[in-house]
Scaffold this active site. Structure first.
Site, short mmCIF file in Angstrom:
data_model
loop_
_atom_site.label_atom_id
_atom_site.label_comp_id
_atom_site.label_asym_id
_atom_site.label_seq_id
_atom_site.Cartn_x
_atom_site.Cartn_y
_atom_site.Cartn_z
N GLU A 127 -53.19 -2.72 -34.58
CA GLU A 127 -53.55 -3.86 -33.52
C GLU A 127 -54.71 -3.66 -32.73
OE1 GLU A 127 -51.27 -6.07 -33.36
OE2 GLU A 127 -52.20 -7.32 -31.95
N ASP A 128 -55.54 -4.72 -33.06
CA ASP A 128 -56.77 -4.80 -32.06
C ASP A 128 -57.76 -3.71 -32.38
OD1 ASP A 128 -56.13 -7.24 -31.38
OD2 ASP A 128 -55.60 -7.10 -29.20
N ARG A 173 -61.26 -3.78 -29.66
CA ARG A 173 -61.28 -5.31 -29.77
C ARG A 173 -60.08 -5.96 -29.38
NH1 ARG A 173 -60.50 -9.24 -34.12
NH2 ARG A 173 -58.68 -8.61 -33.48
N ASN A 181 -58.73 -18.46 -30.19
CA ASN A 181 -57.96 -18.23 -28.96
C ASN A 181 -58.96 -17.78 -27.79
OD1 ASN A 181 -55.40 -18.82 -30.03
ND2 ASN A 181 -55.29 -16.61 -30.87
N ASP A 202 -51.56 -6.55 -37.86
CA ASP A 202 -51.28 -7.96 -37.66
C ASP A 202 -52.56 -8.83 -37.51
OD1 ASP A 202 -49.17 -10.12 -36.87
OD2 ASP A 202 -50.05 -10.03 -34.95
N ASP A 203 -53.49 -8.51 -36.83
CA ASP A 203 -54.77 -9.34 -36.90
C ASP A 203 -55.16 -10.08 -38.17
OD1 ASP A 203 -54.90 -8.59 -34.10
OD2 ASP A 203 -55.44 -6.75 -34.71
N TYR A 238 -47.05 -11.99 -23.50
CA TYR A 238 -48.39 -11.79 -24.53
C TYR A 238 -49.55 -12.72 -24.12
CZ TYR A 238 -50.36 -9.72 -28.58
OH TYR A 238 -51.16 -9.37 -29.33
N LYS A 292 -46.78 -6.65 -27.68
CA LYS A 292 -46.37 -7.05 -28.83
C LYS A 292 -44.94 -6.62 -29.05
CE LYS A 292 -48.59 -8.72 -32.26
NZ LYS A 292 -50.20 -9.35 -32.63
P1 NAD Z 1 -63.83 -11.12 -35.65
O1 NAD Z 1 -64.54 -10.72 -34.28
O2 NAD Z 1 -63.13 -10.32 -36.58
O3 NAD Z 1 -64.42 -12.29 -36.49
C1 NAD Z 1 -65.08 -13.50 -35.85
C2 NAD Z 1 -65.94 -14.11 -36.97
O4 NAD Z 1 -66.63 -15.30 -36.62
C3 NAD Z 1 -67.13 -13.09 -37.47
O5 NAD Z 1 -67.23 -13.34 -38.99
C4 NAD Z 1 -68.54 -13.81 -37.20
O6 NAD Z 1 -69.47 -13.78 -37.77
C5 NAD Z 1 -67.85 -15.48 -36.95
N1 NAD Z 1 -68.71 -15.99 -35.90
C6 NAD Z 1 -69.29 -15.69 -34.82
N2 NAD Z 1 -69.84 -16.92 -34.27
C7 NAD Z 1 -69.90 -17.91 -35.13
C8 NAD Z 1 -70.53 -18.93 -35.23
N3 NAD Z 1 -71.50 -19.57 -34.16
N4 NAD Z 1 -70.51 -19.63 -36.44
C9 NAD Z 1 -69.83 -19.18 -37.32
N5 NAD Z 1 -69.17 -18.10 -37.45
C10 NAD Z 1 -69.14 -17.25 -36.47
O7 NAD Z 1 -62.55 -11.95 -35.16
P2 NAD Z 1 -61.20 -12.25 -35.62
O8 NAD Z 1 -60.15 -11.09 -35.37
O9 NAD Z 1 -61.26 -12.91 -37.06
O10 NAD Z 1 -60.62 -13.49 -34.69
C11 NAD Z 1 -61.44 -14.78 -34.78
C12 NAD Z 1 -60.74 -15.89 -33.87
O11 NAD Z 1 -59.36 -16.10 -34.46
C13 NAD Z 1 -60.43 -15.51 -32.43
O12 NAD Z 1 -60.83 -16.27 -31.68
C14 NAD Z 1 -58.75 -15.29 -32.31
O13 NAD Z 1 -58.34 -15.62 -31.25
C15 NAD Z 1 -58.29 -16.24 -33.45
N6 NAD Z 1 -57.01 -15.71 -34.01
C16 NAD Z 1 -56.03 -16.56 -34.14
C17 NAD Z 1 -54.98 -16.06 -34.92
C18 NAD Z 1 -53.90 -17.13 -34.82
O14 NAD Z 1 -54.13 -18.47 -34.42
N7 NAD Z 1 -52.80 -16.90 -35.02
C19 NAD Z 1 -54.89 -14.83 -35.17
C20 NAD Z 1 -55.87 -13.93 -35.14
C21 NAD Z 1 -57.16 -14.39 -34.75
#
Ligand code: NAD
Length: 554
Positions: free
Chosen positions: A247-248, A158, A411, A270-271, A105, A176
């Protein structure tokens, strides 16, 4: 009761013999066929004469795996094993989950998706494209297994942090579901990976002559909705008990589809929801250290996308559980996105998912400004942007609160908002830190810190297992909440002493059972179960889970 049919199917090997049997990854045992089986199944001479038990086969494949130099080569090797011998593949994965998860993964699966069309060897999963409109059920009928209980579906828009990968996103549902099997004990024949190919806006892929998906722009209109709708209804009709995990998907579709189908079928995202539950669990773990309640927290989110909103919704469920109203709960959240604090005053239209948590106060342009004003107790990074929890932000927070809770969840590791070492150093060892990707332990001033990793894999396999066991007709927020509480409760005190808020990854299978029990109980409580409750749920689940063991031919 939720019955399993796989065992009886397995014992007869579906009447396969000889080379057909060896070419069938589900039934193939390779050198582990006994002399008697070789005689009965027409295998004599097709295999070397010695019988090698699975334990020795494992040694061989693990050693061969070790010869692979790059993560992508390791990924390809493991997929080759899965194509040859499913039982051996899963046994290797189950026994070495912590080591192999980053290959099967994230993060390696991302690289494998980027190269999917180029490293493609054998088909895995079901591709349903815009061209299949009107005959999706025929495609489902082509799938070789009849008792599907869980589907992971993507439209490839995505993929992790990599953007639109079109059909190449297929690697994600496959990966997954491997974890649903290895960590959740779900029989692989009950799982189905699906990629909806609705085109891609990734020019590089579309210009690649080897790209395997449709070479057209990503469909955004009615044809897209019709395909998704036909897919959901076809699954419901064919496998009424099947859980469907989105997913994604891109932001807009992710929220929209979850909203559209959550009351009509057992669907989850899941996201959004898995991330919410795993983060809430980490937060509840942190509060076991600080001995505070959720209601005492002021929470600043950096990022208001799928993860940020999913986490806010999960924490809101937790706050309501502590007796707050939704409105009171929302007052504890401040969301900061790329334009600053999300407020109603922001010019232009806010996306519906942001609107829900927008604040009624003056705009603040920077995270530093928000931290100065709000005095957060919790800082959650889900922006996908590295370095934004800088020294100034962490030091300000440390001045304001005794134990700053800082989760840099973006991530891969290179995108984390700060590193574990930075969080501990800048907070003089006061921070309770967790991340989305792994960080090594840190020793600071003689104190040992083991940063926890808020990996969604702690939650979704157990949640899926509990939902399948109980035949859940819907997947509710309260089920995710129960999963989060079970996960937080599974962190041993010894880890909390090392300021780690998640269990060890090597314990995921055990934790998944705890989560499955909690989720199934919630399903029964809500009356959403499709099958009766067993007398002894725990024993029932432990007996039900699939174990990667060869079944003797009888
Ligand atoms: P997304 O694209 O849906 O959301 C990203 C958000 O970040 C948006 O609201 C965007 O406006 C904001 N953003 C972008 N640049 C920014 C900046 N400079 N300052 C402030 N905000 C900013 O993505 P997502 O699915 O919400 O995922 C976001 C991150 O979270 C990814 O890196 C992902 O890997 C991580 N994530 C971690 C876990 C986990 O730890 N279990 C799970 C899911 C996602």
């Amino acid at each position: 009761m939720t019955e399993r049919t796989a065992d009886s199917e397995k014992i007869s090997y579906q009447n396969k013999r000889g080379i057909d049997l060896l070419n069938n990854p589900r039934f193939n045992k390779g050198t582990a066929f006994t002399a008697e089986e070789k005689d009965q199944l027409g295998l004599r001479g097709l295999l070397p004469p010695r019988y090698i038990p699975i334990e020795e086969q494992l040694e061989r494949v693990h050693e061969n795996y070790g010869y692979k130099r790059t993560d992508l080569e390791k990924f390809i090797y493991l997929n080759g094993l899965l194509d040859r011998n499913e039982t051996l593949y899963y046994r290797l994965l189950v026994e070495n989950l912590e080591e192999l998860m980053p290959i099967v993964y994230t993060p390696t699966v991302g690289l494998a998706c980027q190269k999917y069309s180029r490293i493609f060897r054998r088909p895995r999963g079901l591709c349903i494209s815009l061209k299949d409109r009107g005959r999706v059920d025929d495609l489902l009928a082509n799938w070789p297994y009849q008792d599907i209980r869980i589907i992971v579906v993507t439209d490839g828009e995505r993929i992790l942090g990599l953007g639109d990968l079109g059909l190449n996103g297929m690697g994600i549902p496959v990966g997954k579901l491997s974890l649903y099997v290895a960590a959740g004990g779900i029989d692989p024949s009950m799982t189905l990976p699906v990629c909806l190919d609705v085109g891609t806006n990734n020019e590089e892929l579309r210009n690649d002559p080897l790209y395997l998906g449709l070479n057209c722009e990503r469909e955004r209109g009615k044809a897209y909705d019709d395909l998704v709708d036909e897919f959901i209804h076809a699954v419901k009709a064919r496998w009424p008990q099947c859980i469907i995990q989105f997913e994604d998907f891109g932001n807009t579709n992710a929220f929209r589809l979850l909203e559209k189908y959550r009351d009509a079928a057992p669907v989850l995202n899941d996201d959004i929801q898995g991330t919410g539950a795993v983060t809430l669990a980490g937060l509840l773990g942190a509060l076991r250290i600080t001995k505070q309640s959720l209601a005492d927290q002021r929470i600043v989110f950096l990022g208001a996308g799928e993860a940020g909103i999913g986490i806010a919704e999960a924490i809101m469920t937790g706050l309501c559980d502590e007796g707050l109203t939704e409105e009171e709960a929302k007052q504890r959240f401040w969301h900061v996105d790329s334009k600053g604090l999300v407020t109603h005053a922001r010019p232009g239209e806010l996306a519906p998912h942001k609107l829900m948590f927008a604040r009624d106060e003056a705009a603040i342009g920077t995270l530093g400004g928000v931290v100065e004003k709000v005095h957060p107790t919790v800082l959650l990074g889900v922006s996908g942007q590295p370095g934004l929890f800088n020294e100034m932000v962490v030091r300000t927070m440390t001045r304001q609160v005794e134990r700053p809770i800082i989760f840099a969840l973006s991530n891969p590791t290179s995108k984390a908002e700060c590193t574990a070492e930075q969080a501990y150093t800048w907070s003089n060892g006061q921070a309770i830190f967790a991340s989305g990707s792994p960080f090594d332990p840190v020793t600071l001033n003689g104190r040992f810190f083991r940063p926890g990793q808020g990996n969604n894999a702690y939650v979704f396999p157990g949640l899926g297992l509990g939902a399948i066991i109980s035949g859940a007709k819907r997947i509710t927020s309260s089920m995710f909440h129960e999963a989060a509480k079970a996960l937080a409760g599974a962190v041993p005190d010894s880890l909390l002493e090392e300021v780690s808020v998640y269990p060890r990854q090597s314990d995921i299978q055990k934790v998944s059972i705890d989560i499955a029990i909690a989720v199934a109980r919630e399903t029964y409580k809500l009356g959403l179960n499709g099958v009766p409750e067993p007398d002894d749920l725990e024993t029932f689940i432990k007996d039900w889970v699939w174990k990667p063991e060869y079944i003797p031919y009888v």
